[in-house]
Design an enzyme around this catalytic site. Structure first.
Site, short mmCIF file in Angstrom:
data_model
loop_
_atom_site.label_atom_id
_atom_site.label_comp_id
_atom_site.label_asym_id
_atom_site.label_seq_id
_atom_site.Cartn_x
_atom_site.Cartn_y
_atom_site.Cartn_z
N LYS A 153 0.83 -1.21 0.00
CA LYS A 153 0.00 0.00 0.00
C LYS A 153 0.86 1.26 0.00
O LYS A 153 0.59 2.20 -0.75
CB LYS A 153 -0.90 -0.05 1.24
CG LYS A 153 -2.01 0.94 1.26
CD LYS A 153 -3.22 0.41 2.03
CE LYS A 153 -3.01 0.38 3.52
NZ LYS A 153 -3.14 1.73 4.14
N SER A 154 1.90 1.28 0.82
CA SER A 154 2.75 2.48 0.89
C SER A 154 3.41 2.75 -0.46
O SER A 154 3.48 3.89 -0.93
CB SER A 154 3.85 2.29 1.94
OG SER A 154 3.31 2.24 3.22
N ARG A 158 2.68 5.97 -3.42
CA ARG A 158 3.80 6.78 -3.91
C ARG A 158 4.01 6.60 -5.40
O ARG A 158 4.35 7.54 -6.12
CB ARG A 158 5.07 6.44 -3.12
CG ARG A 158 5.01 6.97 -1.69
CD ARG A 158 6.02 6.30 -0.81
NE ARG A 158 6.11 6.89 0.51
CZ ARG A 158 5.32 6.60 1.55
NH1 ARG A 158 4.34 5.72 1.40
NH2 ARG A 158 5.50 7.19 2.72
N GLY A 163 -5.20 7.78 5.65
CA GLY A 163 -4.32 8.78 6.25
C GLY A 163 -3.07 9.00 5.41
O GLY A 163 -2.56 10.11 5.31
N ARG A 202 -7.79 12.43 12.34
CA ARG A 202 -6.34 12.19 12.33
C ARG A 202 -5.58 13.51 12.29
O ARG A 202 -5.91 14.42 11.53
CB ARG A 202 -5.99 11.29 11.14
CG ARG A 202 -6.81 10.01 11.30
CD ARG A 202 -6.35 8.87 10.54
NE ARG A 202 -5.00 8.47 10.81
CZ ARG A 202 -4.40 7.49 10.14
NH1 ARG A 202 -5.05 6.87 9.18
NH2 ARG A 202 -3.17 7.15 10.41
N GLN A 246 5.00 9.21 6.46
CA GLN A 246 4.02 10.01 5.72
C GLN A 246 4.46 11.46 5.71
O GLN A 246 4.41 12.14 4.67
CB GLN A 246 2.63 9.89 6.36
CG GLN A 246 2.02 8.51 6.23
CD GLN A 246 0.74 8.35 7.00
OE1 GLN A 246 0.32 9.25 7.75
NE2 GLN A 246 0.10 7.20 6.87
N ASP A 304 2.20 -0.95 12.02
CA ASP A 304 0.93 -1.42 11.44
C ASP A 304 0.68 -2.90 11.72
O ASP A 304 -0.43 -3.39 11.53
CB ASP A 304 0.93 -1.21 9.92
CG ASP A 304 0.88 0.26 9.54
OD1 ASP A 304 0.55 1.10 10.41
OD2 ASP A 304 1.19 0.58 8.38
N LYS A 313 -4.12 6.00 14.64
CA LYS A 313 -4.25 5.33 13.34
C LYS A 313 -5.72 5.33 12.89
O LYS A 313 -6.48 6.17 13.33
CB LYS A 313 -3.68 3.91 13.43
CG LYS A 313 -2.18 3.89 13.72
CD LYS A 313 -1.39 4.50 12.58
CE LYS A 313 0.09 4.52 12.87
NZ LYS A 313 0.85 5.20 11.81
N ARG A 327 -7.35 -3.29 9.95
CA ARG A 327 -6.31 -4.18 10.52
C ARG A 327 -6.81 -4.89 11.78
O ARG A 327 -6.44 -6.03 12.03
CB ARG A 327 -5.03 -3.40 10.80
CG ARG A 327 -4.41 -2.80 9.54
CD ARG A 327 -2.95 -2.52 9.70
NE ARG A 327 -2.49 -1.57 8.70
CZ ARG A 327 -2.19 -1.87 7.43
NH1 ARG A 327 -2.32 -3.10 7.00
NH2 ARG A 327 -1.78 -0.92 6.60
C1 S3P Z 1 2.89 4.90 6.12
C2 S3P Z 1 3.52 5.30 7.28
C3 S3P Z 1 3.05 4.92 8.62
C4 S3P Z 1 2.10 3.74 8.56
C5 S3P Z 1 1.06 3.92 7.49
C6 S3P Z 1 1.73 4.02 6.13
C7 S3P Z 1 3.42 5.38 4.83
O1 S3P Z 1 2.35 6.01 9.19
O2 S3P Z 1 1.49 3.54 9.81
O3 S3P Z 1 0.15 2.85 7.46
O4 S3P Z 1 3.05 4.82 3.78
O5 S3P Z 1 4.23 6.30 4.84
P1 S3P Z 1 3.10 7.25 9.90
O6 S3P Z 1 3.80 8.04 8.85
O7 S3P Z 1 2.00 8.03 10.55
O8 S3P Z 1 4.05 6.66 10.89
#
Ligand code: S3P
Length: 426
Positions: free
Chosen positions: A23-24, A28, A93, A121, A168, A311, A338, A386
């Site tokens: 997902k991350s 991006r 988020g 958030r 993030q 996570d 979260k 989750r």
């Molecule tokens: C993420 C960073 C994390 C993670 C989120 C995905 C990202 O959050 O918990 O699910 O893709 O950069 P934080 O940046 O708030 O730590």
């Protein structure tokens, strides 16, 4: 509201589960492809609702998207403009924070809004550095919560120390830095996932990475050709499922196990879990994870490892609930911020199925059943994908079923979870 009734396994969890694309990385990839001038090809994107929101967002800014004949997504980027409607990030988020920085680099007004969870958030962490770069960022409650209004345009670089470890926020600042005058540096005391900097480098950005610091300078990006690897955060549910359920032997192929993402494997190894990495590909930071049932022992989780497994704590808490002894998750106050307050939600859910757990201001304590089955019961995951998946996994070695309400939340990140569950659990 739909429910999922997860039944105890009689034989265990077996086979090969291919999890959704990370997902991350998916968020991006879409944002970078939209910024790069030319055509990018991305395959293996997460099909979860969060990533679909980001895909819809980039089209609102003028990126073109279409299916590639080979099955991936084509993105025609480079000519972005102010969107003419509010961007709805749904439950994500990551989308709202990354988009805040990404849209600060685009002249005009961007309004970012999401669901009731996103509305709770904190956004100050991203608004403050973006304001320091010259963007105008406002939001509800004095600019602290969504909806966010970002007026982008002429930005200048900053040298910024992250007050909380957050990939993030790091990502948002670096994305804004692409269009800022001068260098933009982000410093972090605790390492977080490195996707933004790695992917910016792959797109030819002028970026310099040193321990605890990333510096980006403005410039154009090259289009991407990317295959998104499997999501370790989703793999964690299956790995824990196999670790706690007698008779299990499971593999999860092609999982990203790069920096900042594989902390859950270290924790499971400390718990004496039977997990191993096969088919490791160092250039892609991927591996096949094999997990088999073994009796597990408690451990202590905290300190600098927390961002690398934040996570995965709902899944790890389920592992702890079946281990021998008391496991503590500390230094994880971020868990309360979260998709839900995950400290409260996980503790309540474990208790609802017969487990023993307590809240701490910065985490939770789980008293393991030492291999004895939990009773099962009814769980409300408070809209958190989750927590819902972790508790479905908790049912596997339990004495009775676990009925998870609000199951539709799972589509946020793993729409095919139930299908995989039916296939692998027997
Ligand atoms: C993420 C960073 C994390 C993670 C989120 C995905 C990202 O959050 O918990 O699910 O893709 O950069 P934080 O940046 O708030 O730590």
């Amino acid at each position: 509201m739909t429910s999922f009734v997860a039944r105890p396994a009689s034989r265990g969890v077996h086979g090969r589960v291919r999890v959704p694309g990370d997902k991350s990385i998916s968020h991006r990839a879409l944002l970078l492809a939209a910024r790069a001038r030319g055509r990018s090809t991305i395959s293996g994107l997460s099909g979860g609702e969060d990533v679909l929101r980001t895909a819809a967002a980039i089209t609102a800014f003028g990126a073109g998207t279409g299916a590639s004949p080979a099955g991936g997504l084509l993105v025609d980027g480079g000519r972005l403009h102010e969107p003419d409607a509010v961007i709805d990030v749904g439950n994500s988020g990551t989308a709202i924070r990354l988009l805040a920085g990404w849209s600060a680099a685009i002249e005009g007004l961007t309004v970012l809004a999401g669901d009731a969870s996103v509305a709770r958030r904190p956004m100050e962490r991203v608004a403050e550095p973006l304001r320091a770069m010259g963007a105008r960022v406002d939001g509800r409650a004095g600019g602290r919560y969504p909806p966010l209004a970002v007026r982008g345009g002429a930005l200048h670089g900053i040298d910024y120390q992250l007050p909380v470890p957050s990939a993030q926020v790091k990502g948002a600042i670096l994305l804004a830095g692409l269009a800022a005058e001068g260098a933009t540096t982000v410093r972090e005391a605790t390492p977080t996932r490195v996707h933004t900097e790695e992917m910016l480098a792959a797109c030819g950005a002028d970026i310099e990475v040193a321990p605890g610091r990333v510096t980006v300078r403005p410039g154009e990006l090259r289009p991407l050709t990317l295959r998104v690897p499997g999501d370790p955060s989703q793999a964690a549910f299956w790995v824990v499922a196999a670790c706690i359920t007698p008779g299990s032997d499971l593999t999860v192929p092609d999982v990203y196990v790069g920096p900042g993402r594989a902390g859950f494997l270290d924790v499971l190894r400390r718990m004496h879990a039977d997990v191993e990495l096969l088919e490791e590909d160092a250039s892609a930071s991927t591996a096949t994870i094999r997990a088999r049932f073994a009796p597990m022992a408690a451990t202590q989780v905290g300190g600098a490892e927390v961002p690398s497994l934040i996570d995965e704590i709902p899944a790890l808490a389920v592992a702890a609930a079946y281990a021998e002894g008391t496991t503590t998750f500390a230094d994880a106050a971020e868990l309360r911020l979260k998709e839900s307050d995950r400290v409260e939600a996980v503790v309540a859910a474990l208790r609802a199925v017969g487990g023993s757990a307590e809240e701490r201001p910065d985490g939770l304590v789980v008293h393991g059943a030492g291999g004895r089955p939990l009773a099962g019961g009814k769980v409300d995951p408070v809209g958190d994908h989750r927590v819902a998946m972790a508790l479905a996994v908790a049912a596997l070695p339990a004495a009775g079923a676990v009925a998870v309400s609000g199951w539709e939340a799972v589509a946020t990140s793993y729409p095919r979870f139930e299908e995989d569950y039916e296939r692998c659990v027997s």
